[in-house]
Scaffold this active site. Structure first.
Site, short mmCIF file in Angstrom:
data_model
loop_
_atom_site.label_atom_id
_atom_site.label_comp_id
_atom_site.label_asym_id
_atom_site.label_seq_id
_atom_site.Cartn_x
_atom_site.Cartn_y
_atom_site.Cartn_z
N PHE A 7 36.67 41.33 40.58
CA PHE A 7 35.97 41.92 38.95
C PHE A 7 35.86 42.51 38.74
O PHE A 7 35.99 43.43 37.42
CB PHE A 7 35.08 40.63 38.81
CG PHE A 7 33.33 41.78 39.53
CD1 PHE A 7 32.73 42.63 39.47
CD2 PHE A 7 33.48 41.29 40.93
CE1 PHE A 7 31.77 43.49 39.34
CE2 PHE A 7 32.56 42.15 41.38
CZ PHE A 7 31.47 43.39 40.42
N LYS A 42 46.20 35.53 39.47
CA LYS A 42 44.82 34.90 39.95
C LYS A 42 44.41 35.90 39.33
O LYS A 42 43.05 36.11 40.66
CB LYS A 42 45.11 33.76 40.39
CG LYS A 42 44.12 33.11 41.19
CD LYS A 42 42.50 32.68 40.10
CE LYS A 42 42.04 33.31 41.49
NZ LYS A 42 40.52 33.74 41.16
N SER A 65 36.27 41.52 48.65
CA SER A 65 35.62 41.71 49.89
C SER A 65 36.48 41.64 50.60
O SER A 65 37.07 40.56 50.57
CB SER A 65 34.18 40.75 49.22
OG SER A 65 34.93 39.06 49.69
N CYS A 97 35.60 50.35 44.48
CA CYS A 97 35.67 50.56 46.27
C CYS A 97 35.48 51.32 46.52
O CYS A 97 35.88 51.34 47.55
CB CYS A 97 37.13 49.56 46.07
SG CYS A 97 38.68 50.39 45.40
P1 NAD Z 1 35.58 38.21 46.11
O1 NAD Z 1 36.10 38.91 46.73
O2 NAD Z 1 35.03 37.68 45.61
O3 NAD Z 1 37.14 38.07 44.82
C1 NAD Z 1 38.68 38.67 44.84
C2 NAD Z 1 38.86 36.92 44.21
O4 NAD Z 1 39.05 36.49 45.44
C3 NAD Z 1 38.60 36.64 43.38
O5 NAD Z 1 39.86 36.27 42.18
C4 NAD Z 1 38.05 34.91 43.84
O6 NAD Z 1 38.03 34.47 42.61
C5 NAD Z 1 38.45 35.37 45.79
N1 NAD Z 1 37.96 34.34 46.23
C6 NAD Z 1 36.54 34.17 45.90
N2 NAD Z 1 36.24 33.98 47.02
C7 NAD Z 1 36.84 32.81 47.25
C8 NAD Z 1 37.20 32.17 49.08
N3 NAD Z 1 36.05 31.52 49.42
N4 NAD Z 1 38.51 31.97 48.83
C9 NAD Z 1 39.24 31.97 47.79
N5 NAD Z 1 39.49 33.23 46.98
C10 NAD Z 1 38.06 33.37 46.51
O7 NAD Z 1 35.42 40.05 45.84
P2 NAD Z 1 34.41 40.30 43.79
O8 NAD Z 1 33.66 40.52 44.19
O9 NAD Z 1 35.52 39.84 43.12
O10 NAD Z 1 35.43 42.08 43.78
C11 NAD Z 1 34.25 43.12 44.11
C12 NAD Z 1 34.93 43.21 45.78
O11 NAD Z 1 36.44 43.50 46.09
C13 NAD Z 1 34.53 44.74 46.91
O12 NAD Z 1 34.18 44.38 48.19
C14 NAD Z 1 35.16 45.71 46.68
O13 NAD Z 1 35.00 46.64 47.17
C15 NAD Z 1 36.67 45.12 46.32
N6 NAD Z 1 37.48 45.68 46.90
C16 NAD Z 1 38.15 46.54 47.25
C17 NAD Z 1 39.01 47.44 46.79
C18 NAD Z 1 39.74 48.06 48.02
O14 NAD Z 1 40.99 48.56 46.92
N7 NAD Z 1 40.31 47.88 48.87
C19 NAD Z 1 39.38 47.29 45.54
C20 NAD Z 1 39.26 46.54 44.73
C21 NAD Z 1 37.52 45.55 44.84
#
Ligand code: NAD
Length: 499
Positions: free
Chosen positions: A150, A174, A227, A282
């Site tokens: 997000f 997605k 995450s 991040c």
């Molecule tokens: P999230 O892991 O909740 O969701 C990311 C994606 O995974 C979304 O599209 C979501 O629909 C999907 N998803 C969620 N739960 C799932 C499941 N159980 N099974 C399969 N898919 C699933 O992350 P978020 O809250 O949207 O974003 C924040 C996180 O992203 C933070 O931890 C941040 O550090 C990380 N992030 C990392 C980077 C990087 O470059 N390392 C960059 C941006 C964000």
């Protein structure tokens, strides 16, 4: 009134009726503003089929024709960035300037991808053996899936999509189900730029859609950002299914301030990198490691700057920081503030008390929060909070700080503030982190370098964009060729040797 947000398949909005939908909020007011269609497995499989069909033609199109579309897309994205930024403010909550900023960083990846003719060049050796030439080709994978978080609804998909498309792949994106509309707007611009139908597709959904992408044999690669637990899951399931996977996870980024640093510069950086986008980056700094000798002075300077920040609705003039993305996330972050207090950290600035401008009292706001005297076993240090909560840990010196950073399971970004070149050089060499800053707050690499962390911040071997991106989205093929003079020939069962 709520807006319906749906999938874009082969350049057309989906005209079906979703079994499941989810709500989209304006984080500054807490109001429901949209209803998002969530895809099931059958729909995801249809979208992948559309992409697979389009990939065959697109992958064969000349580099010249692909490049023209990329240039047109670059101009369209630049022209529409303010509209897209307004959407991001409305669904994510970040400030308008920050939303424009993320599109600008995405544009840099488009510009990198515009040079596709140069960056996909293979090597050629003439006459490796008598009248034999050897060369390598880069060819597309087919269908590339991009699953995004997000916090950067435009920039993160733009880390991958321009490079995947430029190298001849079709894409299924997605987006996060929390702020999905920007990706639809950007996909429409690709079509307007002349991208053939089906080369870019957007499928909205949650775990069900992600699992369907991971299990579909026609998806060749998965680029995931989110995450750490989900990144690990996506990596393992995708690799088991035989796909190429890059899965970028969470972070806990440290900023080390040595006694010889310019403390004003360091305090500015701590505040900018700690509270920009409400800490939902991040690459946000969440832990400041202050060497004992300057810790009191540094905390004083950070506190003084925090008093000058304005929190509020992201479109308001003068607002530095917006709300958190959802009520659940706000509750999680304020839970950490309570946990830090209970664990005995010194709560220097409590963001739970204070006012914001614009939005409403139901907005998901937490003001900038500062803890001092945090210790490594506290949950506010161990966990990624992903909110406007900055922790100061006091350390005796360089070695103890380096040890702390290297012991941390995350390894996304880190930065050092010092005027000692030797210390900075040792830091860049010995720190176990993928992206390192020296006297800069957020060391996010340019598009022609690659973005990625180490340890639990990235699963896979390749980082995003730059040459890592080109490698990720292409398969190499080595060709050895001899154009025979008709006088050559004859049987020879020996192993080919160079003579
Ligand atoms: P999230 O892991 O909740 O969701 C990311 C994606 O995974 C979304 O599209 C979501 O629909 C999907 N998803 C969620 N739960 C799932 C499941 N159980 N099974 C399969 N898919 C699933 O992350 P978020 O809250 O949207 O974003 C924040 C996180 O992203 C933070 O931890 C941040 O550090 C990380 N992030 C990392 C980077 C990087 O470059 N390392 C960059 C941006 C964000």
């Amino acid at each position: 009134m709520t807006t319906r947000i749906t999938h874009l398949i082969g350049n057309k909005p989906w005209d079906g009726v979703a079994d499941r939908t989810s709500e989209i909020y304006n984080p500054a007011t807490g109001e429901v503003t949209g209803a998002l269609d969530l895809a099931d497995k059958q729909l995801v499989d249809e979208v992948v089929e559309t992409a697979a069909t389009a990939a065959k033609e697109w992958g064969r199109l000349s580099i010249a024709k692909r490049t023209k579309i990329l240039f047109r897309f670059r101009e369209l994205l630049d022209a529409h960035k303010e509209d897209i930024a307004r959407t991001i403010v409305a669904e994510h909550g970040k400030t308008f300037a920050d939303a424009v900023g993320e599109i600008n960083r995405g544009l840099e990846v488009v510009e990198f991808a515009c040079g596709i003719g140069s960056i996909t060049q293979g090597g050629f050796n003439e006459n490796v053996s008598t009248e034999v030439d050897a060369y390598s080709l880069r060819q597309p994978l087919g269908v590339a899936a991009v699953i995004s978080p997000f916090n950067f609804p435009a920039m993160v998909p733009l880390w991958f999509v321009p490079v995947a498309i430029a190298t001849g792949n079709a894409v299924v994106i997605k987006p996060s189900e929390k702020d999905p509309t920007a990706v639809n707007q950007i996909a429409e611009l690709w079509s307007e730029a002349g991208l053939p139908d089906g080369v870019i597709n957007v499928v909205h959904g949650d775990k069900e859609a992600v699992d369907a992408l991971l299990d579909n044999p026609k998806v060749a690669s998965v680029s995931f950002v989110g995450s750490t637990p989900i990144a690990r899951y996506v990596y393992e399931r995708g690799v088991q299914a035989g796909k190429r996977v890059q899965a970028l996870g969470g972070a806990k980024n440290h900023m080390l301030v040595l006694p010889d640093a310019d403390l004003d510069l360091a305090a500015d950086a701590a505040v900018n990198a700690g509270f920009g986008a409400a800490g939902e980056r991040c690459m946000a700094i969440s832990a400041v490691l202050a060497v004992d000798a300057i810790a009191d002075e540094l905390v004083g300077k950070i506190t003084e700057r925090m008093a000058r920040l304005t929190t509020g609705e992201g479109n308001q003039d003068g607002v530095d920081m917006g709300p958190l993305v959802t009520k659940d996330h706000l509750d999680k972050v304020t839970g950490y503030v309570a946990a830090g207090e209970a664990a005995g950290a010194e709560l220097v600035v409590d963001g739970r008390n204070g006012e914001w401008v614009g939005g409403s009292s139901d907005g998901f706001f937490l003001l900038p929060t500062l803890f001092d005297k945090v210790t490594p076993e506290m949950s506010i240090y161990r966990d990624e909070i992903f909110g406007p909560v900055l922790s100061v840990l006091r350390v005796p010196g360089f070695d103890a700080a380096l040890q702390l950073i290297n012991d941390n399971p995350f390894g996304n970004g880190t930065t050092i503030f010092t005027n000692d070149g030797g210390a900075a050089r040792r830091f860049q060499s010995e720190v176990q982190v993928g992206m390192v800053g020296i006297n800069v707050p957020i060391p996010t690499p340019m598009a022609y370098h690659s973005f990625g962390g180490w340890k639990s911040s990235l699963f896979g071997d390749t980082h995003a964009h730059g040459m890592h991106g080109v490698h990720f989205f292409t398969k190499t093929k080595a060709v050895t060729a001899r154009w025979l003079d008709p006088s050559h020939g004859g049987l020879n069962l020996g192993f080919p040797q160079n003579d």
